[in-house]
Design a protein around this motif. Structure first.
Motif, PDB file in Angstrom:
ATOM      1  N   ALA A 510       0.837  -1.202   0.000  1.00  0.00           N
ATOM      2  CA  ALA A 510       0.000   0.000   0.000  1.00  0.00           C
ATOM      3  C   ALA A 510       0.875   1.255   0.000  1.00  0.00           C
ATOM      4  O   ALA A 510       1.952   1.269   0.602  1.00  0.00           O
ATOM      5  N   PHE A 511       0.428   2.305  -0.716  1.00  0.00           N
ATOM      6  CA  PHE A 511       1.143   3.583  -0.658  1.00  0.00           C
ATOM      7  C   PHE A 511       0.159   4.723  -0.873  1.00  0.00           C
ATOM      8  O   PHE A 511      -0.932   4.527  -1.410  1.00  0.00           O
ATOM      9  N   ASP A 512       0.556   5.892  -0.431  1.00  0.00           N
ATOM     10  CA  ASP A 512      -0.260   7.089  -0.602  1.00  0.00           C
ATOM     11  C   ASP A 512      -0.083   7.582  -2.040  1.00  0.00           C
ATOM     12  O   ASP A 512       1.026   7.967  -2.428  1.00  0.00           O
ATOM     13  N   PRO A 513      -1.175   7.593  -2.835  1.00  0.00           N
ATOM     14  CA  PRO A 513      -1.021   7.997  -4.243  1.00  0.00           C
ATOM     15  C   PRO A 513      -0.514   9.437  -4.407  1.00  0.00           C
ATOM     16  O   PRO A 513      -0.008   9.808  -5.470  1.00  0.00           O
ATOM     17  N   GLU A 514      -0.607  10.208  -3.334  1.00  0.00           N
ATOM     18  CA  GLU A 514      -0.092  11.583  -3.390  1.00  0.00           C
ATOM     19  C   GLU A 514       1.416  11.623  -3.640  1.00  0.00           C
ATOM     20  O   GLU A 514       1.972  12.670  -3.978  1.00  0.00           O
ATOM     21  N   VAL A 515       2.088  10.475  -3.481  1.00  0.00           N
ATOM     22  CA  VAL A 515       3.531  10.442  -3.726  1.00  0.00           C
ATOM     23  C   VAL A 515       3.818  10.814  -5.186  1.00  0.00           C
ATOM     24  O   VAL A 515       4.901  11.305  -5.516  1.00  0.00           O
ATOM     25  N   GLY A 516       2.822  10.625  -6.042  1.00  0.00           N
ATOM     26  CA  GLY A 516       2.971  11.020  -7.445  1.00  0.00           C
ATOM     27  C   GLY A 516       3.304  12.497  -7.591  1.00  0.00           C
ATOM     28  O   GLY A 516       4.077  12.889  -8.467  1.00  0.00           O
ATOM     29  N   ARG A 517       2.725  13.317  -6.699  1.00  0.00           N
ATOM     30  CA  ARG A 517       3.014  14.767  -6.766  1.00  0.00           C
ATOM     31  C   ARG A 517       4.462  15.071  -6.416  1.00  0.00           C
ATOM     32  O   ARG A 517       5.017  16.077  -6.855  1.00  0.00           O
ATOM     33  N   VAL A 518       5.041  14.226  -5.582  1.00  0.00           N
ATOM     34  CA  VAL A 518       6.455  14.393  -5.227  1.00  0.00           C
ATOM     35  C   VAL A 518       7.341  13.912  -6.375  1.00  0.00           C
ATOM     36  O   VAL A 518       8.323  14.555  -6.737  1.00  0.00           O
TER      37      VAL A 518
END
Ligand SMILES: [Zn+2]
Length: 552
Positions: A510-518
């Motif tokens: 599992a991961f926070d999809p917001e990591v895409g913004r990083v």
């Protein structure tokens, strides 16, 4: 589906504490079951040895590096080609066989699961295409993360700590590629070499321009893999491979990783004494020291990367090592860069028994096998095809099981090298069948977190290999009587009877999809591939797969 009763064989299933007991093994619907009906096919295994299918934890069988190696040695490819039949596709042979030949030949040896140990994530499409094309075996791949500039930036920002961002990024990468686990090859060192800062280094030398050290990469990514609860811990090809004196770096690497689960790849290539920069003649063995450290740290495991005398192809993401081999006089060399994330070098090679360095490497591998107290920690590999082809596993097994044969081979090797190892100090250990079952299937499966593989307990995958119990262990392990994959007999008496696609094993965390913004702006700064095009979305490549979930 087929029901099979394997009756009367001596079962070697160390994961379930079965050591040669005569008992039946029943298979139904692709799994091991308690019992089957009277109509089940009966395989008479009296006088034979029954083990789970072999599991190779570290080999190189797919992707751009493997493909470049095929191109580099066209003359090799005529070696024992496979002809097309009603059941089988044709294929080319040699040390780096075509995809079909790779699958068939692993199956003929009784192997049913193989891990491609070094895939550039940017090349995941290629890796997946070739693995899909490799029949007979279940397969997984590890993605290279030890020299990735985007990850370097995240590690720099967290000053080497395991940040949530870094954990999410690792999980994102597995999701983007279909990979199974994380591999670090010469962490930080390949990037240093690309910048012409040399290769030999300590774990605290800073990678110029990135503000991170090899130790920080080991700690941060090893910690992220651990924190995510991936089924396979971080898989490490340590720094300074092949360099005299590199045992110091290896011990430092083990100390850095210890306290956390980690797997060290091809430990033989990292067990050397002698002076860095010194000539090969000063190379020494420090295998006993490394084995002692390993024995007192059960959280660490290794595969050996045994060198076998004869032809090999060195292929590695450790481009710096290939450059050294080129400088030693290689006739052919390929080096290519995978932008942002890794390197690659290929040099065809031959290990000679009379050569001091090669004989020492061979002997160090045997020391690791023979001095180790716990076979669950020291697994069989030749780092195919770096130390030799996977086709040499039966001979390696004979070296471990048959002391007289081993002593004969020791006599033929460079004696100056042999005298500098522990092999002449009365190492009379002979591996038992159960110990062979541990190092070739039970331990690799357990280390990979593949609960249904490497054993014959109820519910395990119906991957089974049945051998004639021959005194010549090389012949025994080279020609299984039967190989059963997914509950179907695929090999009988050295003949492939049936093709099987095998399954892709992928891992999900599992991961926070917001990591895409990083990640997106960091990708934009570096990769020529746009962030949105990077993940592999082709369903034909990604599915079907068996997904192994991370623990958290
Ligand atoms: Zn390798």
């Amino acid at each position: 589906m087929t029901e099979i009763r394997i009756s009367g064989g001596a079962v070697h299933d160390p994961a379930n504490d079965v050591d040669g007991a005569i008992r039946d093994v029943c298979l139904k619907d692709g799994t091991v079951v308690d019992d089957v009906g009277p109509e089940a096919r009966r395989i008479d295994a009296r006088g034979m040895v029954v083990m789970a299918g072999g599991v190779d934890i570290h080999a190189h069988i797919a992707g751009p590096t493997v493909n470049a190696a095929r191109k580099l040695s066209p003359e090799e490819r005529r070696g024992e080609p496979l002809d097309r039949t009603d059941v089988l596709r044709s294929g080319t042979g040699g040390l780096v066989p075509s995809t079909f030949a790779t699958g068939y030949r692993y199956s003929l040896l009784g192997y049913t699961t193989v891990v491609e140990a070094a895939a550039p994530p940017l090349a995941a499409r290629h890796v997946l295409s070739e693995l899909r094309d490799t029949p007979m075996i279940d397969k997984a791949f590890l993605i290279l993360m030890g020299n990735n500039q985007v990850l370097f930036e995240l590690i720099r920002r967290s000053a080497g700590a395991v940040s949530a961002e870094l954990r999410d990024a690792v999980a994102w990468w597995l999701d983007a590629t279909g990979g199974y686990g994380v591999k670090l090859v010469n962490p930080g060192g390949v990037e240093r070499w690309k910048q012409d800062n040399g290769n030999v280094h300590s774990l605290d030398d800073v990678v110029d321009g990135f503000g991170v050290t090899p130790r920080q990469v080991l700690e941060a990514i090893g910690g992220a893999v651990d924190g995510l609860g991936l089924p396979h811990p971080v898989h490490v090809h340590a720094n300074n491979l092949g360099v005299p004196g590199n045992a110091d770096t290896t011990l430092d690497t083990m100390r850095t990783l210890s306290g956390r689960q980690a797997h060290l790849a091809h430990l033989q290539f990292h067990s050397y004494g002698g002076k860095p920069g010194g000539r090969g003649g000063g190379l020494m063995s420090r295998a006993p020291e490394l084995i002692e450290y390993l024995s007192s740290h059960p959280e660490l495991t290794a595969d050996v990367g045994q060198v076998m005398f004869g032809p090999a192809v060195t292929m590695t993401a450790d481009a710096a090592v290939s450059a050294v081999l080129r400088d030693l006089g290689a006739e052919e060399w390929i080096n290519h860069d995978t932008e942002v994330e890794t390197g690659c070098g290929i040099v065809p090679y031959r290990y000679r028994a009379g050569n001091y360095v090669h004989a020492l490497q061979w002997a160090i591998g045997l020391e690791l096998f023979l001095l180790g107290g716990n076979p669950w920690q020291v697994m069989l590999s030749t780092d195919h095809p770096n130390g030799g082809s996977f086709l040499s596993y039966p001979k390696l097994i004979r070296l471990l099981m048959d002391r007289a044969f081993r002593e004969d081979q020791i006599d033929r090797a460079n004696q100056r090298a042999i005298r500098r190892t522990a092999l002449l100090d009365g190492v009379n250990r002979e591996y038992t069948l159960n110990e062979i079952a541990i190092i070739t299937r039970a331990a690799p499966a357990r280390r990979l977190g593949l609960r249904d593989k490497g054993h014959l307990g109820i519910g395990a995958d119906a991957d089974v290999t049945i051998y004639h119990d021959r005194a010549d262990r090389e012949e025994m392990f080279a020609t299984p009587r039967y190989v059963i994959k997914g509950g179907e007999v695929v090999v009988e008496e050295g003949d492939l009877r049936r093709s099987d696609d095998g399954v892709l094993l992928s891992c999900r965390a599992a991961f926070d999809p917001e990591v895409g913004r990083v990640l997106e702006p960091l990708f934009g700064d570096r990769y020529t591939v746009a962030f949105e095009h990077y993940p592999v979305r082709d369903r034909a490549l990604r599915e079907p797969a068996r997904i192994v979930e991370a623990r958290t």
